[in-house]
Design a protein around this motif. Structure first.
Motif, mmCIF file in Angstrom:
data_model
loop_
_atom_site.group_PDB
_atom_site.id
_atom_site.type_symbol
_atom_site.label_atom_id
_atom_site.label_comp_id
_atom_site.label_asym_id
_atom_site.label_seq_id
_atom_site.Cartn_x
_atom_site.Cartn_y
_atom_site.Cartn_z
ATOM 1 N N ALA A 42 -8.485 -1.630 -1.201
ATOM 2 C CA ALA A 42 -8.692 -1.284 0.218
ATOM 3 C C ALA A 42 -10.173 -1.039 0.502
ATOM 4 O O ALA A 42 -10.955 -0.791 -0.423
ATOM 5 N N ASP A 43 -10.550 -1.089 1.787
ATOM 6 C CA ASP A 43 -11.964 -0.932 2.164
ATOM 7 C C ASP A 43 -12.591 0.346 1.604
ATOM 8 O O ASP A 43 -13.778 0.387 1.294
ATOM 9 N N SER A 44 -11.790 1.395 1.466
ATOM 10 C CA SER A 44 -12.296 2.678 0.968
ATOM 11 C C SER A 44 -12.429 2.693 -0.555
ATOM 12 O O SER A 44 -12.997 3.616 -1.129
ATOM 13 N N GLY A 45 -11.859 1.679 -1.229
ATOM 14 C CA GLY A 45 -11.841 1.665 -2.696
ATOM 15 C C GLY A 45 -10.653 2.434 -3.265
ATOM 16 O O GLY A 45 -10.528 2.581 -4.481
ATOM 17 N N ARG A 46 -9.802 2.899 -2.381
ATOM 18 C CA ARG A 46 -8.614 3.638 -2.824
ATOM 19 C C ARG A 46 -7.368 3.016 -2.199
ATOM 20 O O ARG A 46 -7.264 2.916 -0.974
ATOM 21 N N GLY A 47 -6.455 2.566 -3.047
ATOM 22 C CA GLY A 47 -5.205 1.993 -2.545
ATOM 23 C C GLY A 47 -5.344 0.536 -2.138
ATOM 24 O O GLY A 47 -6.384 -0.105 -2.367
ATOM 25 N N ILE A 48 -4.286 0.025 -1.527
ATOM 26 C CA ILE A 48 -4.269 -1.390 -1.115
ATOM 27 C C ILE A 48 -3.518 -1.506 0.211
ATOM 28 O O ILE A 48 -2.555 -0.764 0.455
ATOM 29 N N THR A 49 -3.969 -2.424 1.071
ATOM 30 C CA THR A 49 -3.293 -2.632 2.354
ATOM 31 C C THR A 49 -2.327 -3.814 2.236
ATOM 32 O O THR A 49 -2.439 -4.627 1.311
ATOM 33 N N LYS A 50 -1.431 -3.909 3.216
ATOM 34 C CA LYS A 50 -0.467 -5.016 3.255
ATOM 35 C C LYS A 50 -1.222 -6.346 3.358
ATOM 36 O O LYS A 50 -0.891 -7.314 2.689
ATOM 37 N N LYS A 51 -2.248 -6.362 4.202
ATOM 38 C CA LYS A 51 -3.028 -7.586 4.411
ATOM 39 C C LYS A 51 -3.685 -8.061 3.101
ATOM 40 O O LYS A 51 -3.620 -9.237 2.754
ATOM 41 N N ILE A 52 -4.285 -7.127 2.363
ATOM 42 C CA ILE A 52 -4.959 -7.517 1.115
ATOM 43 C C ILE A 52 -3.925 -7.967 0.068
ATOM 44 O O ILE A 52 -4.127 -8.956 -0.642
ATOM 45 N N PHE A 53 -2.804 -7.253 0.013
ATOM 46 C CA PHE A 53 -1.709 -7.651 -0.893
ATOM 47 C C PHE A 53 -1.308 -9.106 -0.605
ATOM 48 O O PHE A 53 -1.207 -9.943 -1.510
ATOM 49 N N GLU A 54 -1.115 -9.422 0.666
ATOM 50 C CA GLU A 54 -0.715 -10.786 1.047
ATOM 51 C C GLU A 54 -1.831 -11.796 0.761
ATOM 52 O O GLU A 54 -1.560 -12.917 0.326
ATOM 53 N N ASP A 55 -3.076 -11.396 0.984
ATOM 54 C CA ASP A 55 -4.203 -12.292 0.691
ATOM 55 C C ASP A 55 -4.271 -12.630 -0.805
ATOM 56 O O ASP A 55 -4.568 -13.759 -1.187
ATOM 57 N N PHE A 56 -4.002 -11.652 -1.654
ATOM 58 C CA PHE A 56 -4.014 -11.901 -3.107
ATOM 59 C C PHE A 56 -2.921 -12.896 -3.490
ATOM 60 O O PHE A 56 -3.138 -13.786 -4.317
ATOM 61 N N LEU A 57 -1.743 -12.749 -2.877
ATOM 62 C CA LEU A 57 -0.656 -13.691 -3.181
ATOM 63 C C LEU A 57 -1.056 -15.095 -2.723
ATOM 64 O O LEU A 57 -0.844 -16.074 -3.429
#
Ligand code: FE2
Length: 267
Positions: A42-57
């Motif tokens: 995530a932008d903060s360096g902590r956790g992950i967002t739905k958007k980033i999860f989908e982008d990785f897939l």
């Protein structure tokens, strides 16, 4: 079969490196299965967002693993509850959302991924070695149900990760450590055929303090008053991980190669 695992993606610089480079690596190195640890993405360096999860897939990841920061972004609980491609540490308290292990069918094979979290200097969680032993009793490497077994051991200390490697030697395709954000040079195939590396490093800007802005981090250690909450460093990101070639019949590793690509880390 070739399996790639990428270390903890840290902030926008790490996310950019994964999105830009992963599809090409998959093609060039003929990678069949990809795991990405995304708990700092995530932008903060902590956790992950739905958007980033989908982008990785979309970029080619098959599974996203996590660790101590798994719940730091509000999106994570919903992703974990709905999508088996998202794993949280298996030894979190039993009422935690989501799953810590998954079976993924691809190219006619069953890939099993286990996400563990160490007990030393980490958030409180169930005994990681008890959890690992339970898993070993359940899955036998190389049979049709478990063609390949990949273990992401998210932990702070090297001894705990090495012991986990030996516990799985001959019983998993690969055991890699994540969390410290610094790649170690001990990648190898162990005596009974399991690929191992104490830490595969991070995907992010290494001109930093474990991916976070270096000036601010130094201020914090100097106890200067004007330091801010840690935030990710924004320089060019390095991709860091491990690629292994494994035997289709036994599920064990045949070749192991470190992947270090781009940014300020020496290739
Ligand atoms: Fe972590």
């Amino acid at each position: 079969m070739n399996i790639l695992i990428l270390g903890d993606v840290v902030g926008p610089s790490g996310v950019k490196a994964v999105k830009e480079r992963l599809p090409k690596i998959i093609e060039e190195k003929k990678v069949d299965f990809v795991i990405v640890n995304g708990e700092n993405a995530a932008d903060s360096g902590r956790g992950i967002t739905k958007k980033i999860f989908e982008d990785f897939l979309k970029a080619g990841a098959d599974v996203i693993t996590t660790g101590n920061h798994v719940w730091d972004h509000k999106d994570a609980e919903a992703i974990a509850s709905k999508d088996i491609k998202f794993l949280r540490p298996s030894n979190l308290p039993k009422d935690s959302p989501g799953k810590g292990e998954g079976v993924y069918k691809k190219k006619g094979k069953n890939f099993i991924v286990l996400n563990l979290m160490g007990n030393v200097f980490m958030k409180k969680c169930d005994d990681v070695f008890t959890e690992a032993k339970k898993f070993i009793e359940k899955f036998e490497l190389g049979n049709a149900k478990a063609n390949f077994i990949i273990v992401d051991m998210h932990g702070e200390i090297t001894s705990e990760k090495m012991a986990m490697g030996h516990l799985f030697d001959g019983k998993a395709t690969m055991v890699v450590g994540t969390h410290t954000h610094v790649p170690t040079s001990d990648y190898r195939i162990m005596e009974k055929g399991t690929a191992y590396q104490t830490d595969i490093g991070m995907c992010g800007d290494y001109n930093s303090v474990i991916g976070m802005n270096k000036e601010n981090s130094v201020k914090k250690f100097l106890k200067e008053k004007d330091f801010e909450k840690n935030f990710p460093s924004e320089g060019a990101g390095t991709l860091s991980g491990l690629i292994i070639e494994c035997d289709q019949n036994t599920g064990l590793a045949k070749k192991v190669n470190r992947l270090i690509l781009g940014g300020s880390l020496t290739q």
